[in-house]
Design a protein around this motif. Sequence first.
Motif, PDB file in Angstrom:
ATOM      1  N   ASP A   1      -1.379  23.426  -4.740  1.00 16.13           N
ATOM      2  CA  ASP A   1      -2.003  22.182  -5.189  1.00 16.13           C
ATOM      3  C   ASP A   1      -0.986  21.265  -5.854  1.00 16.13           C
ATOM      4  OD1 ASP A   1      -1.541  23.743  -7.358  1.00 16.13           O
ATOM      5  OD2 ASP A   1      -3.518  23.536  -8.249  1.00 16.13           O
ATOM      6  N   CYS A   2       0.266  21.306  -5.407  1.00 15.18           N
ATOM      7  CA  CYS A   2       1.316  20.430  -5.925  1.00 15.18           C
ATOM      8  C   CYS A   2       1.635  19.343  -4.898  1.00 15.18           C
ATOM      9  CB  CYS A   2       2.586  21.221  -6.248  1.00 15.18           C
ATOM     10  SG  CYS A   2       2.470  22.199  -7.766  1.00 15.18           S
ATOM     11  N   PHE A   3       1.766  18.114  -5.395  1.00 16.75           N
ATOM     12  CA  PHE A   3       2.068  16.980  -4.538  1.00 16.75           C
ATOM     13  C   PHE A   3       3.361  16.332  -5.037  1.00 16.75           C
ATOM     14  CE2 PHE A   3      -2.437  17.692  -4.340  1.00 16.75           C
ATOM     15  CZ  PHE A   3      -2.766  17.492  -3.005  1.00 16.75           C
ATOM     16  N   LEU A   4       4.219  15.959  -4.103  1.00 18.31           N
ATOM     17  CA  LEU A   4       5.506  15.360  -4.434  1.00 18.31           C
ATOM     18  C   LEU A   4       5.331  13.863  -4.686  1.00 18.31           C
ATOM     19  CD1 LEU A   4       8.593  15.558  -4.674  1.00 18.31           C
ATOM     20  CD2 LEU A   4       8.699  15.139  -2.203  1.00 18.31           C
ATOM     21  N   ASN A   5       5.935  13.377  -5.779  1.00 16.52           N
ATOM     22  CA  ASN A   5       5.923  11.957  -6.125  1.00 16.52           C
ATOM     23  C   ASN A   5       7.352  11.536  -6.463  1.00 16.52           C
ATOM     24  OD1 ASN A   5       2.769  11.163  -6.779  1.00 16.52           O
ATOM     25  ND2 ASN A   5       3.211  13.303  -7.190  1.00 16.52           N
ATOM     26  N   TRP A   6       7.673  10.278  -6.204  1.00 15.44           N
ATOM     27  CA  TRP A   6       8.921   9.710  -6.679  1.00 15.44           C
ATOM     28  C   TRP A   6       8.763   8.211  -6.884  1.00 15.44           C
ATOM     29  CZ3 TRP A   6       8.553  11.203  -1.479  1.00 15.44           C
ATOM     30  CH2 TRP A   6       8.762  10.194  -0.532  1.00 15.44           C
ATOM     31  N   LYS A   7       9.620   7.671  -7.754  1.00 20.71           N
ATOM     32  CA  LYS A   7       9.561   6.266  -8.104  1.00 20.71           C
ATOM     33  C   LYS A   7      10.641   5.481  -7.379  1.00 20.71           C
ATOM     34  CE  LYS A   7       7.774   7.111 -12.772  1.00 20.71           C
ATOM     35  NZ  LYS A   7       8.002   6.923 -14.223  1.00 20.71           N
TER      36      LYS A   7
ATOM     37  N   SER B   1      10.513   5.589   5.977  1.00 26.23           N
ATOM     38  CA  SER B   1      10.936   4.194   6.055  1.00 26.23           C
ATOM     39  C   SER B   1      10.120   3.355   5.081  1.00 26.23           C
ATOM     40  CB  SER B   1      10.750   3.671   7.481  1.00 26.23           C
ATOM     41  OG  SER B   1      11.001   2.291   7.550  1.00 26.23           O
ATOM     42  N   THR B   2      10.781   2.474   4.355  1.00 28.79           N
ATOM     43  CA  THR B   2      10.069   1.598   3.426  1.00 28.79           C
ATOM     44  C   THR B   2       9.313   0.495   4.147  1.00 28.79           C
ATOM     45  OG1 THR B   2      12.083   0.293   3.175  1.00 28.79           O
ATOM     46  CG2 THR B   2      11.690   2.027   1.557  1.00 28.79           C
ATOM     47  N   ASP B   3       9.757   0.129   5.338  1.00 28.79           N
ATOM     48  CA  ASP B   3       9.067  -0.915   6.099  1.00 28.79           C
ATOM     49  C   ASP B   3       7.863  -0.381   6.852  1.00 28.79           C
ATOM     50  OD1 ASP B   3      10.868  -2.853   5.285  1.00 28.79           O
ATOM     51  OD2 ASP B   3      12.253  -2.407   6.936  1.00 28.79           O
ATOM     52  N   ASP B   4       7.948   0.856   7.346  1.00 28.78           N
ATOM     53  CA  ASP B   4       6.861   1.440   8.126  1.00 28.78           C
ATOM     54  C   ASP B   4       6.712   2.911   7.756  1.00 28.78           C
ATOM     55  OD1 ASP B   4       4.841   1.822   9.934  1.00 28.78           O
ATOM     56  OD2 ASP B   4       6.167   2.033  11.677  1.00 28.78           O
ATOM     57  N   PRO B   5       6.154   3.198   6.573  1.00 27.39           N
ATOM     58  CA  PRO B   5       6.029   4.588   6.152  1.00 27.39           C
ATOM     59  C   PRO B   5       4.971   5.330   6.958  1.00 27.39           C
ATOM     60  CG  PRO B   5       4.941   3.151   4.588  1.00 27.39           C
ATOM     61  CD  PRO B   5       5.629   2.260   5.578  1.00 27.39           C
ATOM     62  N   SER B   6       5.105   6.661   6.973  1.00 30.41           N
ATOM     63  CA  SER B   6       4.135   7.494   7.671  1.00 30.41           C
ATOM     64  C   SER B   6       2.805   7.456   6.936  1.00 30.41           C
ATOM     65  CB  SER B   6       4.651   8.933   7.769  1.00 30.41           C
ATOM     66  OG  SER B   6       3.645   9.803   8.218  1.00 30.41           O
ATOM     67  N   CYS B   7       1.742   7.816   7.670  1.00 34.93           N
ATOM     68  CA  CYS B   7       0.411   7.849   7.060  1.00 34.93           C
ATOM     69  C   CYS B   7       0.287   8.977   6.045  1.00 34.93           C
ATOM     70  CB  CYS B   7      -0.655   7.993   8.141  1.00 34.93           C
ATOM     71  SG  CYS B   7      -0.500   9.485   9.144  1.00 34.93           S
ATOM     72  N   LEU B   8       1.258   9.886   5.996  1.00 40.40           N
ATOM     73  CA  LEU B   8       1.227  10.974   5.031  1.00 40.40           C
ATOM     74  C   LEU B   8       1.630  10.511   3.637  1.00 40.40           C
ATOM     75  CD1 LEU B   8       2.859  13.851   7.119  1.00 40.40           C
ATOM     76  CD2 LEU B   8       0.430  13.461   6.699  1.00 40.40           C
TER      77      LEU B   8
ATOM     78  N   TYR C   1       1.775   4.546  -1.152  1.00 32.41           N
ATOM     79  CA  TYR C   1       2.720   3.712  -1.892  1.00 32.41           C
ATOM     80  C   TYR C   1       1.951   2.644  -2.649  1.00 32.41           C
ATOM     81  CZ  TYR C   1       6.648   0.568  -2.788  1.00 32.41           C
ATOM     82  OH  TYR C   1       7.586  -0.231  -3.389  1.00 32.41           O
ATOM     83  N   ASP C   2       2.191   2.548  -3.965  1.00 34.70           N
ATOM     84  CA  ASP C   2       1.492   1.570  -4.802  1.00 34.70           C
ATOM     85  C   ASP C   2       2.438   0.523  -5.377  1.00 34.70           C
ATOM     86  OD1 ASP C   2       2.917   3.043  -6.595  1.00 34.70           O
ATOM     87  OD2 ASP C   2       1.222   3.573  -7.886  1.00 34.70           O
ATOM     88  N   LYS C   3       3.522   0.209  -4.658  1.00 34.85           N
ATOM     89  CA  LYS C   3       4.526  -0.776  -5.047  1.00 34.85           C
ATOM     90  C   LYS C   3       5.463  -0.269  -6.144  1.00 34.85           C
ATOM     91  CE  LYS C   3       2.695  -3.659  -2.204  1.00 34.85           C
ATOM     92  NZ  LYS C   3       3.361  -3.923  -0.904  1.00 34.85           N
ATOM     93  N   MET C   4       5.160   0.884  -6.703  1.00 34.84           N
ATOM     94  CA  MET C   4       6.037   1.446  -7.728  1.00 34.84           C
ATOM     95  C   MET C   4       6.375   2.910  -7.459  1.00 34.84           C
ATOM     96  SD  MET C   4       4.489  -0.161 -11.269  1.00 34.84           S
ATOM     97  CE  MET C   4       5.758   0.674 -12.204  1.00 34.84           C
TER      98      MET C   4
END
Length: 688
Positions: A239-245, A276-283, A286-289
């Motif tokens: 139940d761990c999800f990867l996040n990065w800023k 890709s920042t222009d066309d990220p995968s549906c997985l 992204y909330d702009k931050m």
Amino acid sequence: MATPTTWRLLPVLLVTFSYRCCSASGPPAPPSNLECYRPCDQKDCSVIKCIWDPKPHPGAPTIYNLHWKPENAEDEHVTNGNSSDGLIHRENFVSHGNLRVWVQARNEFGSVNSQEIVIHTQDIIKPPPPTFVSSHQDPLEIHWSSICGELQLSVGLCDVRYRTKDHQNWIQYVYNLSSSFAVMEPQPNIIYEFQVRCQCDSSLISDWSPSYTIKSAESAPVGEVDAWWDCGQLLSSFDCFLNWKNLSVSQARGYILGYEVKFCYNNGTVQQMNVSTDDPSCLFLYDKMKWRLNLPLKDMSSVNVSAYNALGATKASPLSMPTSGKQANEPTIYLDMNEQNLTVSWNLPSKFFDSVKQYVVQYKECQPGNSFDWIKVDKNQMTAFFRGAFKRYTSYQVSLFTVSNFNEVSQLATAIGYSVQGVPSRVPSFETLNFSGTGVTLFWEPVPSSNQKGVILYYQIGLNTQKVYNVSVTPDQENMTFKLWDLSPGQEYKVWIRAVTVAGPGAEVTTTFKINHDEDYVYLIVTVVVLVFLCLFCCMLCFFLRTNKICPVASQCLYEKVPDPSNSHIFRQMKHQINEPLTWICDPHNEPYPSISVLEVVEKKEFDPDRMRKETSCYQMDCQDDEREDPITENGDSTDGRYGRKEYSKMVDLDEEKNDCWSSSEEEQSISGYEKHFMPSALEIMVE
């Protein structure tokens, strides 16, 4: 005669009258800070503009007049002005000369003059701000021009100030420049804002020009991607999800094209993913931050995340799976929380400093939601600050982690915080569990975190409005119990419970119970014990009846001397009745016994061992046949298995005479007292 009301109003009237008299009389205050200059446009500098700070009288309107005259002349010129400025037109002064200037303020009570100043008409020229003509990104450089030449003046010196887009204040001033300026070592891919002001010869300096913005050149990104886990309570990879800023502007140093994520599994395999920042995968979300991999990571040991642009990439930031590393002396987290800010502080023993590289503080909304953030701070820092919009009456879980020098992540402590606390809801269930003498045990479920609306300080339990008990709570308690003692049997009690936060107690939940008398419990226990013993006795009786182990005992008691008819063909047809003793002992409706009409006459003979051995085969065959018919007899020796003793065992029909091979001596030994007493001898039968 003055009334009391008149005496009370008299001081007020006197103060009002004195104020009106004082304020209505007298000239205004003199103006201050008089200043004159010649503003220029693209063609000429045709007028002189003078400005000052007015100080009008509050009780009367004030009129301001601008006065001037040549320094060595007696003629005085006057022009009407408004409250703060006035103009001297070109026809009223010479291009090169001194002027004496002052301002007069006048009202109905008099007039007053400001301080007189002397100006030179050529020195007060104020050129317009310069204009930007060109710029370069690498190196970061700007160029501008002024209208000093058009005004037939020589170009003077200029001042420059600049700042980056992220700063509100100007960060640097540069003086005494001519027509260009370059930023030494600018930050890559940063928007810079510039302003310039210039003067012509010895004239006044111009106002600041409008802002001019330019973006510096890109460069390869630096630093590391700030990545972190969003895990559940058990800190398992399920139940761990990867996040990065996003990288900061100073770190990105250009347009980030994408992120490279490398997954390392426990079995040693490695998987790589490009985002890709222009066309990220549906997985990915992204909330702009922040970025989030919307897929739980299973059997994962660590990940590495790096960002890249057109000129390079950052070094990979390793992130290990977190573990629950609670210590013997678990540190305490202190929270200071409101709707806009969250401040987290903690204290740790000095032994942690040697192995800790940095601390990570995270908060997440306990209810399902998107409110989740984290901060990484240096190991010497013991405070973390969050800015955000925190919901009212909503619980937030704050956790403290450490990252070791070997990039191992361990959770140290957690705490629950609320921006604003409210009154908690009712407990879900409240009931009595068991009774013991004069006591009772109460059981209730704690208020769920989604309905607490605040930190539960304790639960209050009230008994018949006479006593109130405060029961403390701990965060890891799943259910609650409390015992009430010294209750009276036979009396009905009413008990209630409610949760309490700093905002106050919640709604009550009530239940009733009654303590029974002790005698009732004694009767009940005795009855239960008797019934249990009766059930056990019946079960044992049925078991022994089915296994044919009780009838031999009963038969031995009822019928001590009974002949064994197992060797008679007449009785073999009744073997089932004989093998089931209860059938003829207990059932009075059995079939009548068959009458024995003919007895076998056996002549007495001496025991002959040789003959016995010759007849052994016949004996064995007969015994084997008898064993198949009746397993009770063994080796021709009739032993009654029901009575445990040898009785009359050799009774046969005349039909069996030709097949019997018994020894006379053996038969004599087998004759019992019963046979001697009741059975006629062979001689008596023959005589008859």
